[in-house]
Design a protein around this motif. Sequence first.
Motif, mmCIF file in Angstrom:
data_model
loop_
_atom_site.group_PDB
_atom_site.id
_atom_site.type_symbol
_atom_site.label_atom_id
_atom_site.label_comp_id
_atom_site.label_asym_id
_atom_site.label_seq_id
_atom_site.Cartn_x
_atom_site.Cartn_y
_atom_site.Cartn_z
ATOM 1 N N GLU A 336 53.833 -37.370 53.087
ATOM 2 C CA GLU A 336 52.892 -36.558 53.857
ATOM 3 C C GLU A 336 51.459 -36.758 53.375
ATOM 4 O OE1 GLU A 336 54.222 -32.516 53.890
ATOM 5 O OE2 GLU A 336 56.141 -33.020 54.817
ATOM 6 N N LYS A 337 51.311 -37.216 52.138
ATOM 7 C CA LYS A 337 50.003 -37.593 51.606
ATOM 8 C C LYS A 337 49.696 -39.063 51.893
ATOM 9 C CE LYS A 337 48.975 -33.700 49.418
ATOM 10 N NZ LYS A 337 47.792 -32.874 49.775
ATOM 11 N N TYR A 338 50.521 -39.695 52.726
ATOM 12 C CA TYR A 338 50.350 -41.091 53.148
ATOM 13 C C TYR A 338 50.615 -42.086 52.026
ATOM 14 C CZ TYR A 338 48.602 -39.804 57.743
ATOM 15 O OH TYR A 338 48.511 -39.330 59.020
ATOM 16 N N ARG A 339 51.320 -41.644 50.997
ATOM 17 C CA ARG A 339 51.705 -42.544 49.902
ATOM 18 C C ARG A 339 53.142 -42.992 50.167
ATOM 19 N NH1 ARG A 339 48.811 -39.470 44.817
ATOM 20 N NH2 ARG A 339 50.020 -40.962 43.593
ATOM 21 N N PHE A 340 53.303 -43.812 51.217
ATOM 22 C CA PHE A 340 54.629 -44.112 51.744
ATOM 23 C C PHE A 340 55.450 -44.997 50.814
ATOM 24 C CE2 PHE A 340 51.789 -43.484 55.408
ATOM 25 C CZ PHE A 340 52.356 -42.325 55.891
ATOM 26 N N ALA A 341 54.819 -45.930 50.135
ATOM 27 C CA ALA A 341 55.575 -46.788 49.220
ATOM 28 C C ALA A 341 56.165 -45.950 48.087
ATOM 29 C CB ALA A 341 54.679 -47.896 48.675
ATOM 30 N N GLU A 342 55.371 -45.040 47.527
ATOM 31 C CA GLU A 342 55.885 -44.162 46.479
ATOM 32 C C GLU A 342 56.950 -43.223 47.031
ATOM 33 O OE1 GLU A 342 52.626 -42.431 43.953
ATOM 34 O OE2 GLU A 342 51.386 -43.547 45.381
ATOM 35 N N GLY A 343 56.721 -42.725 48.248
ATOM 36 C CA GLY A 343 57.716 -41.848 48.865
ATOM 37 C C GLY A 343 59.027 -42.558 49.088
ATOM 38 N N ALA A 344 58.952 -43.814 49.550
ATOM 39 C CA ALA A 344 60.178 -44.582 49.780
ATOM 40 C C ALA A 344 60.940 -44.799 48.478
ATOM 41 C CB ALA A 344 59.834 -45.923 50.429
ATOM 42 N N ALA A 345 60.228 -45.055 47.382
ATOM 43 C CA ALA A 345 60.891 -45.241 46.081
ATOM 44 C C ALA A 345 61.628 -43.968 45.669
ATOM 45 C CB ALA A 345 59.860 -45.635 45.029
ATOM 46 N N CYS A 346 61.024 -42.817 45.932
ATOM 47 C CA CYS A 346 61.692 -41.545 45.610
ATOM 48 C C CYS A 346 62.962 -41.366 46.444
ATOM 49 C CB CYS A 346 60.744 -40.376 45.855
ATOM 50 S SG CYS A 346 59.400 -40.249 44.656
ATOM 51 N N GLN A 347 62.905 -41.717 47.720
ATOM 52 C CA GLN A 347 64.100 -41.562 48.563
ATOM 53 C C GLN A 347 65.216 -42.504 48.097
ATOM 54 O OE1 GLN A 347 64.024 -39.002 50.322
ATOM 55 N NE2 GLN A 347 61.795 -38.731 50.318
ATOM 56 N N ARG A 348 64.864 -43.673 47.640
ATOM 57 C CA ARG A 348 65.897 -44.589 47.117
ATOM 58 C C ARG A 348 66.533 -43.997 45.856
ATOM 59 N NH1 ARG A 348 65.715 -49.280 50.022
ATOM 60 N NH2 ARG A 348 63.699 -49.955 50.866
ATOM 61 N N ARG A 349 65.728 -43.306 45.044
ATOM 62 C CA ARG A 349 66.281 -42.647 43.865
ATOM 63 C C ARG A 349 67.225 -41.526 44.267
ATOM 64 N NH1 ARG A 349 61.377 -42.728 40.646
ATOM 65 N NH2 ARG A 349 60.905 -40.651 41.411
ATOM 66 N N ALA A 350 66.834 -40.761 45.298
ATOM 67 C CA ALA A 350 67.699 -39.676 45.775
ATOM 68 C C ALA A 350 69.019 -40.232 46.291
ATOM 69 C CB ALA A 350 66.989 -38.879 46.870
ATOM 70 N N LEU A 351 68.954 -41.352 47.005
ATOM 71 C CA LEU A 351 70.180 -41.951 47.545
ATOM 72 C C LEU A 351 71.040 -42.558 46.443
ATOM 73 C CD1 LEU A 351 68.702 -43.549 50.778
ATOM 74 C CD2 LEU A 351 70.344 -41.662 50.656
#
Length: 877
Positions: A336-351
């Motif tokens: 939501e802060k437009y830091r999509f690459a960092e956000g995607a890395a977090c989602q991969r960690r969650a998965l």
Amino acid sequence: MLRFAHHARTPRKPRGLGRTGRLRRIFGCIRTSIACLALAGLIANAETPRQVRELLHSGRYVEAVAAAQVALNNREDSEEWPLLLGQGLLTLGRYAEARHMLTNALTRLPRSIRLRGLAREVFLHNGQTDAAHRAVQEIIELVAARPFAYRDPEDLVVFGRAALLRGADPRQILERVFGAAQKAEPPLLEAWLAPGELALEKRDFALAARTFQEALRHFPDHPEVHFGLARAYAPDAPAPMLAALEAALKRNSNHLGSLLLLAEHQVDGENYAAAEELLDRVLRVNPHHPDAWAGRALIARLQNLPQREQTARDMALRFWTNNPRVDHFIGRKLSEKYRFAEGAACQRRALAFDPDFLPARAQLALDLLRLGEDAEGWRLMEEVQQRDPYDVAAHNLMSLRDKMAGFATLTNAHFVLRLPAREAALYGTRALELLERARARLTASYGVALERPTHVEVFADQSDFAVRTFGMPENHGFLGVCFGPVITANSPAARPGRRFNWESMLWHEFAHVVTLHLTRNRMPRWLSEGISVYEERRANPAWGERLTPAYRDMILEGELTPVSRLSAAFLAPPSPRHLQFAYFQSSLVVEFLVSRFGPDKLTAILRNLADGTPVNEAIARHTVPLTTLEQDFAAYARQQAEALAPALDWEKPPPALRLADSASATWAAWAAGRSNNFWVLTRRAADLMEARRWTEARALLETLTAAFPAHTGTDSAWRQLALVCHALGDKAGEHAAWAALAERDDEAVDAYLRLCELAAAAGDWNTVRRNAERHLAVDPLVPAPWRFLARAAEGSGDAALAVTAYRALLELDPLNPAEIHFGLARALHHLGDPAARRHVLRALEEAPRHREALRLLREIHAASPRPAAPPTAPPSS
């Protein structure tokens, strides 16, 4: 700012107590005795589960736990008391106690599915995911074995939730199970909370809002209902969300969910200190709350404090060590802060913690689509839809993917432009040329090298744009959105009746591409938007937000937002005008920074942001301390406001007079003596025009335009002056007025068309072309500007431009196709293009007696090379 407390070692006091110490001890004992007596009285009074439930709902969790514990000790065979005690212990973060108590209770009450429903949450918070899965399976098995024993509404809700976790059809559970529970008398709270939570899980926020609103009819004061409504409003209605949270916290000031959502809202507005205070309130109730620690980890990441981030994340995972919700939340907020690459890395960690956690899979798909990694993004979203057909966002996006399969794709070395095929034929090339100009100018200005092409997707339907951008068809008023390497935009067809300059919009969005790349997407919203609006005005003085009388009033009346809190002005503006003012003020701050400190300082600030420096620190490092800057900017903004048409009196008439008739005595009395008042002059000019007193109206309007030449919009004095000059037959005056408006207003299509008419009559083809192209920047989907462009091209001998204009006219299904084909054939023949023959034949097919087309056909035929005659065979011997 987060700070660790440093405790100095203090000398140990002697054990003996003096007189003061003894008094403190006595008073301490008295206070303890009074507290014990009060608690004993409370426990004695709280003899029913309803009373203890009321303690929980009002946020008196410690008292509720104590009362429930005493009652449970006296009634171990009861199902209600361990449920209440477990809820209280879970809320307070006493996870081990809750697990021990519920395990014992299940031993005594082995057939209770309500206890198992709560036990699942308790097991998860203790990191016992296998036990949590078994609890769900046992609920299903118990109900399957003895369905007649679990017909109470409470049991129905527990069974419905368990069935959903095991993949049951959500619609059937909603209608048959939760629907049956909602018929209970008296109404059961959980029977309304469960379907509302289901709608939120499926991202059907409209259904969730309706469900919680219906629940309010039965439970008007319950904090959980107001909290559910706030969650339903959160994605697109911040003001109602805040009102719902206020209602929840009024009922329970310790309501943890509401405090967490309010903290999230503060993070959105970059008010991290306020967010920390709210998280502290949560942690005072539950020191181990994973969501609160996840919030702290997020704030630490946003403030570039990696050690604190790691500490907070470790605390969030202290008990439930593979909780996917922690990284999912952090990643979602980063995106939501437009830091999509960092956000995607977090989602991969969650998965990695839980491959079946669909929210993380869906968010990862969105992040990848916003990063331009379409192949993996669409594949993941398809998986989400297949596994959960009721996920509204996934359904919307997959439907859109099918629709986008019919889009045209235009490419060059730097851009991939996708848009509906018809629109690609009309203005696709113009859009690419504009984007190339923006790229050349803006990358040079900021010293940026873009390594990959920018993807631009344009949608003719607002709901399609919203789905691609937000996952939902609701559009929040955006014309375009930039994610970094990807831009999504509305086309001119997307807002019928509400024109906008699409060239200005694309320039604005590409400025985001540059600044987001430079900062690695680490910039506050106000600065990002401010730079883009500022760059619009630099590219074209008619583009972007400009100072208006309304903005002048807002500045002089003290409605400027402090620079340190400017991003919050975009979150919940009181009106659309306030939102637009936030864009304008942000651009004015950028203009101030550049004018006062130079463009290099602005670029240096952006480069510091890329390193993780907080924005206020970066600004202070390259300019002046923030408090000084805010004071200086306020003075600068006030100076700009006061400089707007200083010769005019800007005093507004009292509200009671604004709708009063001009002939009324009260209006006449107020207007008397205000000969240079903007509102008086404007109304007098309108009255004179209505009375057709053109000469007098012209004099007033010339006074207005001389004093306030920047006045644009539908009520612009330039527009009124042009109409008056037309009525007087003064074509030169009319032309001058329309030209002045066209130079300042980027959406004045009436001015552009009239200028085309006047200039065409005078044979001024450069003016025709300039104003036809201005019109195309607003609306390229109508024939008029293309006709004028074709005439200007022919008049100036620009055959290539004529071909472009005539081809566009053919796309618009013209009423006179013969003339269009003939004009296109003539231009193509001038360029030596053999396609001229096909189009002249099409013209003759439409109008067989078209003499000029026949002459052109003969000319084309005469100019065509004739095939060589075959060689004559030699006579046979």
